[in-house]
Write a protein that holds these residues in place. Sequence first.
Motif, PDB file in Angstrom:
ATOM      1  N   PHE A  14       0.826  -1.197   0.000  1.00  0.00           N
ATOM      2  CA  PHE A  14       0.000   0.000   0.000  1.00  0.00           C
ATOM      3  C   PHE A  14       0.868   1.258   0.000  1.00  0.00           C
ATOM      4  O   PHE A  14       0.619   2.208  -0.739  1.00  0.00           O
ATOM      5  CB  PHE A  14      -0.939  -0.010   1.212  1.00  0.00           C
ATOM      6  CG  PHE A  14      -1.818   1.199   1.290  1.00  0.00           C
ATOM      7  CD1 PHE A  14      -2.940   1.326   0.479  1.00  0.00           C
ATOM      8  CD2 PHE A  14      -1.526   2.228   2.179  1.00  0.00           C
ATOM      9  CE1 PHE A  14      -3.749   2.437   0.550  1.00  0.00           C
ATOM     10  CE2 PHE A  14      -2.330   3.347   2.253  1.00  0.00           C
ATOM     11  CZ  PHE A  14      -3.453   3.464   1.432  1.00  0.00           C
ATOM     12  N   GLY A  15       1.915   1.271   0.809  1.00  0.00           N
ATOM     13  CA  GLY A  15       2.819   2.417   0.891  1.00  0.00           C
ATOM     14  C   GLY A  15       3.530   2.665  -0.426  1.00  0.00           C
ATOM     15  O   GLY A  15       3.643   3.808  -0.881  1.00  0.00           O
ATOM     16  N   ILE A  16       4.023   1.584  -1.045  1.00  0.00           N
ATOM     17  CA  ILE A  16       4.716   1.728  -2.335  1.00  0.00           C
ATOM     18  C   ILE A  16       3.734   2.226  -3.406  1.00  0.00           C
ATOM     19  O   ILE A  16       4.057   3.111  -4.196  1.00  0.00           O
ATOM     20  CB  ILE A  16       5.376   0.393  -2.749  1.00  0.00           C
ATOM     21  CG1 ILE A  16       6.546   0.066  -1.804  1.00  0.00           C
ATOM     22  CG2 ILE A  16       5.850   0.452  -4.194  1.00  0.00           C
ATOM     23  CD1 ILE A  16       7.139  -1.317  -2.005  1.00  0.00           C
ATOM     24  N   GLY A  17       2.536   1.675  -3.426  1.00  0.00           N
ATOM     25  CA  GLY A  17       1.526   2.119  -4.392  1.00  0.00           C
ATOM     26  C   GLY A  17       1.161   3.578  -4.193  1.00  0.00           C
ATOM     27  O   GLY A  17       1.053   4.347  -5.152  1.00  0.00           O
ATOM     28  N   LEU A  18       0.976   3.980  -2.944  1.00  0.00           N
ATOM     29  CA  LEU A  18       0.653   5.372  -2.633  1.00  0.00           C
ATOM     30  C   LEU A  18       1.781   6.294  -3.077  1.00  0.00           C
ATOM     31  O   LEU A  18       1.538   7.364  -3.642  1.00  0.00           O
ATOM     32  CB  LEU A  18       0.387   5.521  -1.136  1.00  0.00           C
ATOM     33  CG  LEU A  18      -0.094   6.881  -0.655  1.00  0.00           C
ATOM     34  CD1 LEU A  18      -1.432   7.216  -1.282  1.00  0.00           C
ATOM     35  CD2 LEU A  18      -0.219   6.880   0.847  1.00  0.00           C
ATOM     36  N   LEU A  19       3.012   5.884  -2.846  1.00  0.00           N
ATOM     37  CA  LEU A  19       4.171   6.666  -3.254  1.00  0.00           C
ATOM     38  C   LEU A  19       4.223   6.811  -4.775  1.00  0.00           C
ATOM     39  O   LEU A  19       4.451   7.909  -5.298  1.00  0.00           O
ATOM     40  CB  LEU A  19       5.457   6.011  -2.727  1.00  0.00           C
ATOM     41  CG  LEU A  19       6.762   6.721  -3.052  1.00  0.00           C
ATOM     42  CD1 LEU A  19       6.802   8.072  -2.354  1.00  0.00           C
ATOM     43  CD2 LEU A  19       7.942   5.872  -2.624  1.00  0.00           C
ATOM     44  N   LEU A  20       3.982   5.717  -5.508  1.00  0.00           N
ATOM     45  CA  LEU A  20       3.991   5.774  -6.974  1.00  0.00           C
ATOM     46  C   LEU A  20       2.885   6.694  -7.510  1.00  0.00           C
ATOM     47  O   LEU A  20       3.119   7.503  -8.414  1.00  0.00           O
ATOM     48  CB  LEU A  20       3.848   4.373  -7.563  1.00  0.00           C
ATOM     49  CG  LEU A  20       5.062   3.462  -7.431  1.00  0.00           C
ATOM     50  CD1 LEU A  20       4.728   2.046  -7.893  1.00  0.00           C
ATOM     51  CD2 LEU A  20       6.211   4.015  -8.254  1.00  0.00           C
ATOM     52  N   VAL A  21       1.688   6.560  -6.961  1.00  0.00           N
ATOM     53  CA  VAL A  21       0.574   7.407  -7.413  1.00  0.00           C
ATOM     54  C   VAL A  21       0.882   8.869  -7.134  1.00  0.00           C
ATOM     55  O   VAL A  21       0.644   9.749  -7.975  1.00  0.00           O
ATOM     56  CB  VAL A  21      -0.750   6.967  -6.755  1.00  0.00           C
ATOM     57  CG1 VAL A  21      -1.847   7.989  -6.980  1.00  0.00           C
ATOM     58  CG2 VAL A  21      -1.181   5.617  -7.289  1.00  0.00           C
ATOM     59  N   THR A  22       1.431   9.178  -5.968  1.00  0.00           N
ATOM     60  CA  THR A  22       1.790  10.551  -5.622  1.00  0.00           C
ATOM     61  C   THR A  22       2.828  11.099  -6.581  1.00  0.00           C
ATOM     62  O   THR A  22       2.740  12.245  -7.036  1.00  0.00           O
ATOM     63  CB  THR A  22       2.313  10.612  -4.171  1.00  0.00           C
ATOM     64  OG1 THR A  22       1.313  10.085  -3.292  1.00  0.00           O
ATOM     65  CG2 THR A  22       2.660  12.030  -3.763  1.00  0.00           C
ATOM     66  N   MET A  23       3.827  10.284  -6.929  1.00  0.00           N
ATOM     67  CA  MET A  23       4.868  10.719  -7.865  1.00  0.00           C
ATOM     68  C   MET A  23       4.279  10.974  -9.252  1.00  0.00           C
ATOM     69  O   MET A  23       4.615  11.970  -9.896  1.00  0.00           O
ATOM     70  CB  MET A  23       5.993   9.674  -7.934  1.00  0.00           C
ATOM     71  CG  MET A  23       6.848   9.623  -6.677  1.00  0.00           C
ATOM     72  SD  MET A  23       8.051   8.260  -6.645  1.00  0.00           S
ATOM     73  CE  MET A  23       8.787   8.308  -8.242  1.00  0.00           C
TER      74      MET A  23
END
Length: 190
Positions: A14-23
């Motif tokens: 979830f954290g990695i996905g959230l980081l990718l979407v934010t980027m």
Amino acid sequence: MSKQDRIIVYLVGFGIGLLLVTMILGRRAAQNEQVEDPWLRHQQEAAVAGAEPIPEAAPVALRTGRLLGYGTLPEGQEPVEKVWLLNFKESYPYVRVVQSLINDEIVVTAADQVVIRLAKSVDVTALKPALDQLGLRLRNFNRKERIAVVGVLTTDLDAVPKTIEALQPWSELFESVSADPIKFRERPFN
């Protein structure tokens, strides 16, 4: 895999996905900021081409519109009025602001339609041949009030007066044809 390991894997994913979407969203926003706004460019070109600002006596809300056109009418003669065509996203999309050079009166109307008040015994369907011949489109009508709203001939500065003039040969069908006025609230917009 224990329940605790699954939760940890889920949270890390979830954290990695959230980081990718934010980027990705940040990158898109940065690209959009770099793209030149064509309306802003159009306004700047119009200002360079001699467009005057909206008169101070005009409603303040008009100053937020994007300038589509500016000029004086009649063309090629001694001007009697200044005309601004504006575009708005939040309210009525196309607005025509006319300032009389004779008495400084300011009139604000729709830039893309005129209002026809039909004669007492005429139904809106009787307008069809005239509208078809001129290439105009019936936008709206109210049989009870005997009102028809019709699009204009062109998108030029003088589209409204030219449309009114073009409808005159069918004047037996209507009591009046006029620009569609835009009324402003007495109190400021919130």
